[in-house]
Design an enzyme around this catalytic site. Structure first.
Site, PDB file in Angstrom:
ATOM      1  N   ASP A  41       0.824  -1.220   0.000  1.00  0.00           N
ATOM      2  CA  ASP A  41       0.000   0.000   0.000  1.00  0.00           C
ATOM      3  C   ASP A  41       0.853   1.263   0.000  1.00  0.00           C
ATOM      4  OD1 ASP A  41      -2.019  -1.932   0.454  1.00  0.00           O
ATOM      5  OD2 ASP A  41      -1.853  -1.671   2.622  1.00  0.00           O
ATOM      6  N   GLU A 218     -11.356  -0.464  -3.418  1.00  0.00           N
ATOM      7  CA  GLU A 218     -10.649   0.170  -2.310  1.00  0.00           C
ATOM      8  C   GLU A 218      -9.437   0.920  -2.847  1.00  0.00           C
ATOM      9  OE1 GLU A 218      -9.593  -3.118   0.206  1.00  0.00           O
ATOM     10  OE2 GLU A 218      -7.867  -3.690  -1.030  1.00  0.00           O
ATOM     11  N   HIS A 355       7.310  -3.713 -31.533  1.00  0.00           N
ATOM     12  CA  HIS A 355       7.335  -4.958 -32.303  1.00  0.00           C
ATOM     13  C   HIS A 355       5.908  -5.315 -32.714  1.00  0.00           C
ATOM     14  CE1 HIS A 355       6.000  -7.316 -28.747  1.00  0.00           C
ATOM     15  NE2 HIS A 355       6.841  -6.575 -28.057  1.00  0.00           N
ATOM     16  N   TRP A 356       5.781  -5.800 -33.935  1.00  0.00           N
ATOM     17  CA  TRP A 356       4.496  -6.213 -34.507  1.00  0.00           C
ATOM     18  C   TRP A 356       4.741  -7.531 -35.232  1.00  0.00           C
ATOM     19  CZ3 TRP A 356      -0.520  -4.287 -34.587  1.00  0.00           C
ATOM     20  CH2 TRP A 356      -1.369  -4.814 -35.540  1.00  0.00           C
TER      21      TRP A 356
END
Length: 472
Positions: A41, A218, A355-356
């Site tokens: 947290d 939350e 990147h493809w």
């Protein structure tokens, strides 16, 4: 499918030429994760004194700690001080959770949640105050409990100012609603531990990804940018199902009107098996002065024995917030441990290296974001060089093959190591940027040509611009 991809590539090239504006780039951030082990947290506050302050939940749930450093990375090694301990009995004697530190009207305030010694799950919200210049060494006064319309489970108080008005946002279990917690918003009253006026219920966990294990919304946190107010929140159980959702409102809207807010239909930040990060959530936001930074916790393993709340190994982590062309934040995925990745923005186009189908190319508004993020590491061929490792495909590197740039998995061969190693130089078109010269083909550089990346020699001004990239 192939036709659609070719059309997408063509549009990317046209966009590069036309110079369609995208969200402005901000400098790369260079951090090494995790920032703090066994700290959940996390809340990092950047103060006008030039210091960053970090507080977080400790696994013993028995005290509030605070660190101070001149940089975000410096918090990793900063001395930690206990500024408050739980009571031995009665209120504020158990489950000391989710502290946040804020500076309001010349004083420091810490918001936190706590249970009772005779009922550890009777969680309520409380506030500490300090008038000391340095909150790490100063004394603290208990200002008591934050009162809300219902005397029920409540936690995760956070505060922000919008259009001159200070608000409190928090999570609470509302009578009559069968959830563990929902997110609420109200104006703050005469002091920073009271609320006044209308209390607005902003969101209730109803979607599948909000209700895994428990029905939870939350840990609200607010980011204000680009004419909008973004409120992230954490959803589901605190194991690998934990994730971030987001609400969005116009900066001109009435924030206390629930209709002003739109919920993202899917998580905006979630576990990622490829990077080995699980249960990212309970975030906050800070800034390094040029870029917004997402602060959150997660674990580096998926499976937990027993109650996740008894597992101590949530770690504080940070990574850069990027923005899409419409001004909305793109958090991407929880990046791998170690150095945070960067994006390579073309010097002469509003597009990024990505990147493809493993081919390296330029594109705008890259989705998913991680396709355009690379970790800059010591070169596979050795010191003095760098290699660019894919963020969402760890173990895959940018390498040249047949003078084309691809993202491929290393086979540990000498050839691959050399093909994936580059000398990072001052940008050929601008010394503030960078260029990447091939290790095994000196004089050739990673270069954009028609929207695709190649390894080519550079002989003129156009070539120098094509081979120059800004790290962001």
């Amino acid at each position: 499918m192939r036709t659609a991809r070719l059309l997408a590539l063509l549009l990317a090239v046209i966009t590069c030429v036309a110079g369609t504006p995208v969200a402005s780039a901000a400098p790369a951030v260079r951090y090494t994760n995790p920032i703090a082990e066994r700290r959940a947290d996390p809340h990092i506050f950047r103060h006008t004194d030039g210091f960053y302050y970090l507080t977080a939940t400790v696994p013993e749930y028995d005290r509030i700690v605070l660190r101070r450093a001149a940089t975000i990375q410096g918090l990793a090694t900063a001395q930690e001080t206990v500024i408050w301990r739980k009571h031995t009995s009665g209120e504020m004697a158990a489950h000391i959770w989710a502290p946040e530190i804020h500076f309001i009207n010349g004083k420091w305030y810490v918001y936190f949640a706590a249970g009772r010694s005779d009922d550890v799950w009777r969680i309520r919200m409380y506030v500490l105050e300090s008038s000391s210049a340095n909150p790490v060494t100063g004394s603290w006064t208990e200002r008591g409990r934050i009162t809300t319309p219902w005397d029920t489970f409540s936690l995760d108080a956070s505060t922000f100012v919008h259009n001159g008005v200070r608000y409190l946002t928090w999570a609470q279990q509302e009578p009559g609603i069968a959830t563990n917690s929902n997110v609420y918003l109200a104006r703050m009253g005469a002091n920073p531990w009271t609320i006044t006026g209308t209390v607005t219920r902003l969101t209730v966990p109803t979607l599948a990804w909000e209700t895994r294990g428990f029905k939870v919304a939350e840990g609200p946190a607010v980011l204000q940018r680009n004419g909008k107010v973004f409120l992230t929140y954490s959803a589901s159980a605190t194991d690998a199902n934990y994730c971030l959702g987001m609400l969005t409102a116009s900066a001109a809207a009435d924030l206390l009107n629930p209709a002003s807010w739109t919920k993202s239909p899917d998580p905006v930040f979630a576990s990622n098996t490829a990077t080995g990060q699980y249960g990212p959530g309970h975030n906050s936001f800070t800034t390094d002065g040029a870029s917004d930074v997402l602060v959150y916790h997660d674990r580096n393993y998926r499976d937990i024995s027993g109650d996740p709340l008894n597992d101590p190994n949530r770690r504080t982590r940070v990574q850069k917030v990027y923005y899409r062309s419409d001004g909305t934040p793109d958090f991407g995925i929880p990046v791998p441990d170690g150095p945070t990745p960067v994006r390579l923005k073309a010097y002469n186009a509003t597009s990024f290296v990505r990147h493809w189908e493993y081919r390296a190319r330029l594109d705008t508004d890259v989705s998913p974001l991680a396709d355009s993020q690379f970790k800059v590491i010591t070169g596979l061929a050795g010191s003095g060089t760098v290699s660019l490792e894919s963020t969402n495909f760890p173990g895959y590197y940018l390498r040249h093959r047949n003078n084309e740039l691809w993202v491929e998995r290393t086979d540990s061969s000498t050839l691959f190591r050399n093909d994936a190693s580059f000398t990072q130089r001052a940008g050929l078109a601008a010394s503030s940027a960078v260029s990447f010269e091939s290790l095994n083909f000196p004089g050739t550089y990673v270069r954009n040509n028609g929207g695709l990346l190649f390894l080519q020699a550079v002989t003129d001004a156009q070539g120098r611009a094509d081979a120059t990239f800004t790290l962001e």
